[in-house]
Design a protein around this motif. Sequence first.
Motif, mmCIF file in Angstrom:
data_model
loop_
_atom_site.group_PDB
_atom_site.id
_atom_site.type_symbol
_atom_site.label_atom_id
_atom_site.label_comp_id
_atom_site.label_asym_id
_atom_site.label_seq_id
_atom_site.Cartn_x
_atom_site.Cartn_y
_atom_site.Cartn_z
ATOM 1 N N GLY A 109 0.802 -1.210 0.000
ATOM 2 C CA GLY A 109 0.000 0.000 0.000
ATOM 3 C C GLY A 109 0.837 1.263 0.000
ATOM 4 N N ASN A 110 2.143 1.122 0.216
ATOM 5 C CA ASN A 110 3.051 2.269 0.233
ATOM 6 C C ASN A 110 3.259 2.788 -1.192
ATOM 7 N N PRO A 111 3.079 4.090 -1.448
ATOM 8 C CA PRO A 111 3.199 4.619 -2.814
ATOM 9 C C PRO A 111 4.560 4.360 -3.455
ATOM 10 N N GLU A 112 5.636 4.445 -2.679
ATOM 11 C CA GLU A 112 6.964 4.219 -3.246
ATOM 12 C C GLU A 112 7.145 2.751 -3.636
ATOM 13 N N VAL A 113 6.618 1.845 -2.816
ATOM 14 C CA VAL A 113 6.682 0.421 -3.150
ATOM 15 C C VAL A 113 5.849 0.150 -4.393
ATOM 16 N N GLN A 114 4.690 0.769 -4.480
ATOM 17 C CA GLN A 114 3.851 0.580 -5.654
ATOM 18 C C GLN A 114 4.551 1.038 -6.929
ATOM 19 N N GLU A 115 5.235 2.162 -6.866
ATOM 20 C CA GLU A 115 5.956 2.637 -8.049
ATOM 21 C C GLU A 115 7.082 1.671 -8.427
ATOM 22 N N LEU A 116 7.736 1.093 -7.424
ATOM 23 C CA LEU A 116 8.769 0.093 -7.695
ATOM 24 C C LEU A 116 8.156 -1.114 -8.400
ATOM 25 N N VAL A 117 6.989 -1.559 -7.947
ATOM 26 C CA VAL A 117 6.321 -2.706 -8.546
ATOM 27 C C VAL A 117 5.980 -2.432 -10.008
ATOM 28 N N VAL A 118 5.392 -1.275 -10.277
ATOM 29 C CA VAL A 118 4.973 -0.956 -11.647
ATOM 30 C C VAL A 118 6.186 -0.762 -12.545
ATOM 31 N N ARG A 119 7.215 -0.104 -12.042
ATOM 32 C CA ARG A 119 8.432 0.093 -12.839
ATOM 33 C C ARG A 119 9.079 -1.249 -13.164
ATOM 34 N N THR A 120 9.048 -2.168 -12.197
ATOM 35 C CA THR A 120 9.595 -3.503 -12.432
ATOM 36 C C THR A 120 8.816 -4.234 -13.520
ATOM 37 N N ALA A 121 7.493 -4.115 -13.478
ATOM 38 C CA ALA A 121 6.667 -4.761 -14.509
ATOM 39 C C ALA A 121 7.030 -4.236 -15.895
ATOM 40 N N ARG A 122 7.239 -2.941 -16.013
ATOM 41 C CA ARG A 122 7.578 -2.359 -17.314
ATOM 42 C C ARG A 122 8.931 -2.877 -17.810
ATOM 43 N N VAL A 123 9.889 -2.983 -16.902
ATOM 44 C CA VAL A 123 11.219 -3.462 -17.295
ATOM 45 C C VAL A 123 11.145 -4.854 -17.896
ATOM 46 N N TRP A 124 10.382 -5.750 -17.265
ATOM 47 C CA TRP A 124 10.315 -7.122 -17.766
ATOM 48 C C TRP A 124 9.529 -7.225 -19.064
ATOM 49 N N THR A 125 8.477 -6.433 -19.214
ATOM 50 C CA THR A 125 7.729 -6.484 -20.479
ATOM 51 C C THR A 125 8.589 -6.009 -21.638
ATOM 52 N N GLU A 126 9.464 -5.048 -21.383
ATOM 53 C CA GLU A 126 10.337 -4.548 -22.440
ATOM 54 C C GLU A 126 11.391 -5.565 -22.855
ATOM 55 N N ARG A 127 11.601 -6.590 -22.048
ATOM 56 C CA ARG A 127 12.575 -7.631 -22.401
ATOM 57 C C ARG A 127 11.978 -8.676 -23.353
ATOM 58 N N GLY A 128 10.658 -8.636 -23.569
ATOM 59 C CA GLY A 128 10.077 -9.514 -24.570
ATOM 60 C C GLY A 128 9.255 -10.669 -24.055
ATOM 61 N N ILE A 129 8.894 -10.644 -22.760
ATOM 62 C CA ILE A 129 8.051 -11.724 -22.243
ATOM 63 C C ILE A 129 6.624 -11.556 -22.773
ATOM 64 N N ASP A 130 5.813 -12.592 -22.624
ATOM 65 C CA ASP A 130 4.446 -12.578 -23.145
ATOM 66 C C ASP A 130 3.395 -12.421 -22.059
ATOM 67 N N GLY A 131 3.826 -12.390 -20.816
ATOM 68 C CA GLY A 131 2.866 -12.217 -19.735
ATOM 69 C C GLY A 131 3.482 -12.522 -18.388
ATOM 70 N N PHE A 132 2.676 -12.364 -17.350
ATOM 71 C CA PHE A 132 3.115 -12.616 -15.988
ATOM 72 C C PHE A 132 2.258 -13.695 -15.339
ATOM 73 N N ARG A 133 2.869 -14.460 -14.444
ATOM 74 C CA ARG A 133 2.108 -15.190 -13.431
ATOM 75 C C ARG A 133 2.204 -14.330 -12.184
ATOM 76 N N LEU A 134 1.075 -13.759 -11.774
ATOM 77 C CA LEU A 134 1.061 -12.867 -10.621
ATOM 78 C C LEU A 134 0.887 -13.695 -9.357
ATOM 79 N N ASP A 135 1.907 -13.693 -8.528
ATOM 80 C CA ASP A 135 1.957 -14.545 -7.344
ATOM 81 C C ASP A 135 1.023 -14.014 -6.251
#
Length: 537
Positions: free
Chosen positions: A368-394
């Motif tokens: 729920g922390n805004p800084e942690v949330q931004e880290l999560v979203v930024r991380t998602a963008r980094v991996w999508t840019e590497r060419g994956i086709d999706g996530f398994r969200l744990d």
Amino acid sequence: TVLQAYFEIHVPSPTRLQFSLSGAPSTVELRGEIDDWATGRQLTLVLNDVSGATFASDLDLPPGVYAYKLRVDRTWLLDPGNPRTRSMGENRNNVLVVDGTPEPLLFAPGLPFLARHLLGGHVLTALLRKGHGESLRVVWSEGREDTQALTPMIRAGEEREHLVFRLHLPTSTAGATFRFLLDNQTLVGQATDSLPFSIPKGSDPLPLWWQNAVIYTVFVDRFRPAEDHPSWTQDPGPDRPAGGHLDGVTRSMGHLTDLGVTVLHLTPVHRAMSCHRYDVIDPMEVDPSLGGEAALKRLLVAAHDRGLRVLLDFSLLHAGEGFPAYEAVRRDGPDSPFASWFQWREKRGRRVLKHYGGRRDAPLLDLGNPEVQELVVRTARVWTERGIDGFRLDAVAQVPIALGKRVRDALRDHVPDGVVYGEVVPEHAWRWHEAGVVDVATDFSFQGVMTAFVAERSIDARVAADRLATSVHTGGLPGARAVRFLSTHDHNRFATLCSVRGDPNRTALGMLLLAAAPGTPMLVYGEELGLAADVAG
């Protein structure tokens, strides 16, 4: 004194839910399908006077039927101010119906009550309270009065309080409308004025590549090394690295395609404290011990050349030693500027970090922390840019819905036909699909039934069939959106359970039932070989 609570439920606006209580409770939680039964949400005290206390919560709910209960000072209570209830097995809960039918019907225009059929049209599921008839019909139209039809629903099951009815409505236009007709000729529609329901004009269809998907889960450290060597067959022991490598997965692409696999799911490959890599250190770096970014690129190229899609496990629930924010908190304690990144609890008059499971080196992140949330979203963008086709969200139920939606949005921004496959342990997986968090989700009820029926032989075929049918109308996702499996990388393998609890030959029967069942099948690495442990953990 014993708390004698009286609750009155009303919705003064589309987003506020209020409960008026007599007595003076110190904590009131709303638990159920609005969030999750295990955690729920703390209600806010908005009024406290001689007549009692009023607690409230602001909600953003799509159409649906939400089972809930109140937990008042650690005591579970039904809401006597809301007469609408639903009983599943021995559990009786209140229900909040959003944009749906009044009594005696339970229905709302969303999952699991309204689902698009893979072959066209929609599947309706409605629950009729017992004592209000023995049949149910649907009055529906394709948008013009001269197309109106009356179609009986099929009796599909029974609960303690309700009869369950289902119908495949062969609609061909987006403007179709419908209402329900009771035995006493009462028409039941939306809310108390019984307006007709409309078939949604738009939807978010699954990508074509998922329609006939077969998922293969690889625990990267345990799958195959970069180069084969004799010592690979030696078990290093629990939580000790075996030396698996991304190049080992790449070398196995031929085997996977021959097996019929179309989707490869990799456990986390970021740098982490342990070999399973759920205790993150650097969420954006491909672990060098797995071959680093170059090895991941080779794997993605090889998979895509063979027509395989690759899903990456996405988990930022807890950290491990070496995560910079955790190291700062270890050094400076609660006064650290990174203290708000984590969850805390009181212990003997002081604040201490909450950790995952029974560990003391895996602090839980505060999502729920805004800084942690931004880290999560930024991380998602980094991996999508590497060419994956999706996530398994744990562990989807532990992720705030708004944050989960942002992760999916980040994927779709870069991969328009990407898929978020959610690990949803609660039965009401529809909640996270309707909120736009996941496209598909795990069906743990199927695993439970197959374990009891095939591996343990603790239930007979009739009970197994009833439980599978019940899971469809209690909240599971329909068709290819339901990921069904016998084993996961977190639990005992199905083959192990068959071996230690009865007959190892039952494994093949379980695999046959998995292949024949509707939904998307998922295998854990080695299941095709009957891989099993000597004892169940």
